[in-house]
Motif scaffolding. Structure first.
Motif, PDB file in Angstrom:
ATOM      1  N   HIS A   1       0.801  -1.218   0.000  1.00  0.00           N
ATOM      2  CA  HIS A   1       0.000   0.000   0.000  1.00  0.00           C
ATOM      3  C   HIS A   1       0.842   1.279   0.000  1.00  0.00           C
ATOM      4  O   HIS A   1       0.314   2.364   0.186  1.00  0.00           O
ATOM      5  CB  HIS A   1      -0.931   0.019   1.226  1.00  0.00           C
TER       6      HIS A   1
ATOM      7  N   THR B   1       2.692   4.349  -1.514  1.00  0.00           N
ATOM      8  CA  THR B   1       2.557   5.120  -2.753  1.00  0.00           C
ATOM      9  C   THR B   1       3.927   5.553  -3.250  1.00  0.00           C
ATOM     10  O   THR B   1       4.946   5.328  -2.603  1.00  0.00           O
ATOM     11  CB  THR B   1       1.690   6.370  -2.521  1.00  0.00           C
ATOM     12  N   ASP B   2       3.936   6.237  -4.376  1.00  0.00           N
ATOM     13  CA  ASP B   2       5.203   6.679  -4.978  1.00  0.00           C
ATOM     14  C   ASP B   2       5.720   7.957  -4.347  1.00  0.00           C
ATOM     15  O   ASP B   2       6.813   8.400  -4.677  1.00  0.00           O
ATOM     16  CB  ASP B   2       5.010   6.911  -6.487  1.00  0.00           C
ATOM     17  N   HIS B   3       4.935   8.583  -3.466  1.00  0.00           N
ATOM     18  CA  HIS B   3       5.396   9.821  -2.835  1.00  0.00           C
ATOM     19  C   HIS B   3       6.550   9.521  -1.897  1.00  0.00           C
ATOM     20  O   HIS B   3       6.480   8.617  -1.078  1.00  0.00           O
ATOM     21  CB  HIS B   3       4.260  10.479  -2.042  1.00  0.00           C
TER      22      HIS B   3
ATOM     23  N   LYS C   1       8.162   7.601   3.166  1.00  0.00           N
ATOM     24  CA  LYS C   1       7.209   7.187   2.146  1.00  0.00           C
ATOM     25  C   LYS C   1       5.783   7.254   2.709  1.00  0.00           C
ATOM     26  O   LYS C   1       5.558   7.099   3.899  1.00  0.00           O
ATOM     27  CB  LYS C   1       7.528   5.772   1.684  1.00  0.00           C
TER      28      LYS C   1
ATOM     29  N   ASP D   1      -0.767   4.418   1.530  1.00  0.00           N
ATOM     30  CA  ASP D   1      -2.110   4.650   1.003  1.00  0.00           C
ATOM     31  C   ASP D   1      -3.106   4.015   1.977  1.00  0.00           C
ATOM     32  O   ASP D   1      -3.312   2.812   1.955  1.00  0.00           O
ATOM     33  CB  ASP D   1      -2.237   4.042  -0.394  1.00  0.00           C
TER      34      ASP D   1
END
Length: 195
Positions: free
Chosen positions: A14, A16-18, A24, A27
């Motif tokens: 879960h 995310t790419d952020h 990190k 989600d």
């Protein structure tokens, strides 16, 4: 597989790419019931705005206040009866209704059961009156009260028609000579013409 590794694996699915300074983002969406409540709130605000602002169907606060005030004034007939409409009722039905209102509003607490007066209020059956004996005088005293004498105003509790009936009943008591009548107060008033 240990419980800790299982949680890490679930979290990795879960992520995310952020990425910000090596931190990190997970989600983790809010529960569905919160999202449903959020969408219902948005929908309601659109309907509200359309009703009051775009379609101009609803009353704004100042209009609603004016409307409610008008309803209150109509209910209690705050717009007073004109002097021409203010006459003493003499029919039995109106006088009986006036007597009933006299009883219901506990006028006897100050003026006695038969208008004879007591330690608080004056005698209503003699020809001496403190504030005048015409129908308009009696009507105004009942409606607006006499705070300096302890008389409560009834304009917020009774309609003008009911006050007129009570005033008519009070005037009809003149000359009834009840037992234990209080001594006369005020000035002699010509009660022959009560208009």
């Amino acid at each position: 597989m240990s419980e800790e590794k299982k949680n890490v694996t679930e979290h990795e699915d879960h992520i995310t790419d952020h990425d910000y300074d090596g931190i990190k983002e997970l989600d983790n969406p809010p529960p569905r019931w919160i999202m449903l409540l959020f969408y219902v709130t948005i929908g309601w605000s659109i309907i509200y705005a359309a009703y009051f602002f775009w379609l101009k169907q609803g009353k704004h606060q100042d209009e609603e206040y004016a409307y409610k005030s008008a309803q209150h004034d109509e209910k209690y007939q705050i717009a007073s009866l004109s002097a021409d409409d203010l006459v003493a009722f003499t029919d039995e039905v109106s006088l009986a209704e006036g007597k009933q209102i006299y009883t219901e509003m506990a006028c006897m607490a100050c003026h006695g059961m038969n208008g004879e007066g007591n330690a608080v209020g004056p005698n209503l059956t003699d020809d001496h009156w403190i504030h005048g004996c015409s129908i308009s005088d009696v009507f105004n005293v009942i409606k607006n009260g006499e705070p300096s004498k302890g008389m409560t105003p009834f304009k917020s509790q009774l309609s003008d028609e009911k006050i007129q009936k009570v005033a008519s009943y009070v005037i009809s008591l003149v000359g009834s000579n009840p037992a234990n009548a209080k001594a006369p107060q005020g000035e002699v008033c010509n009660t022959g013409d009560n208009s």
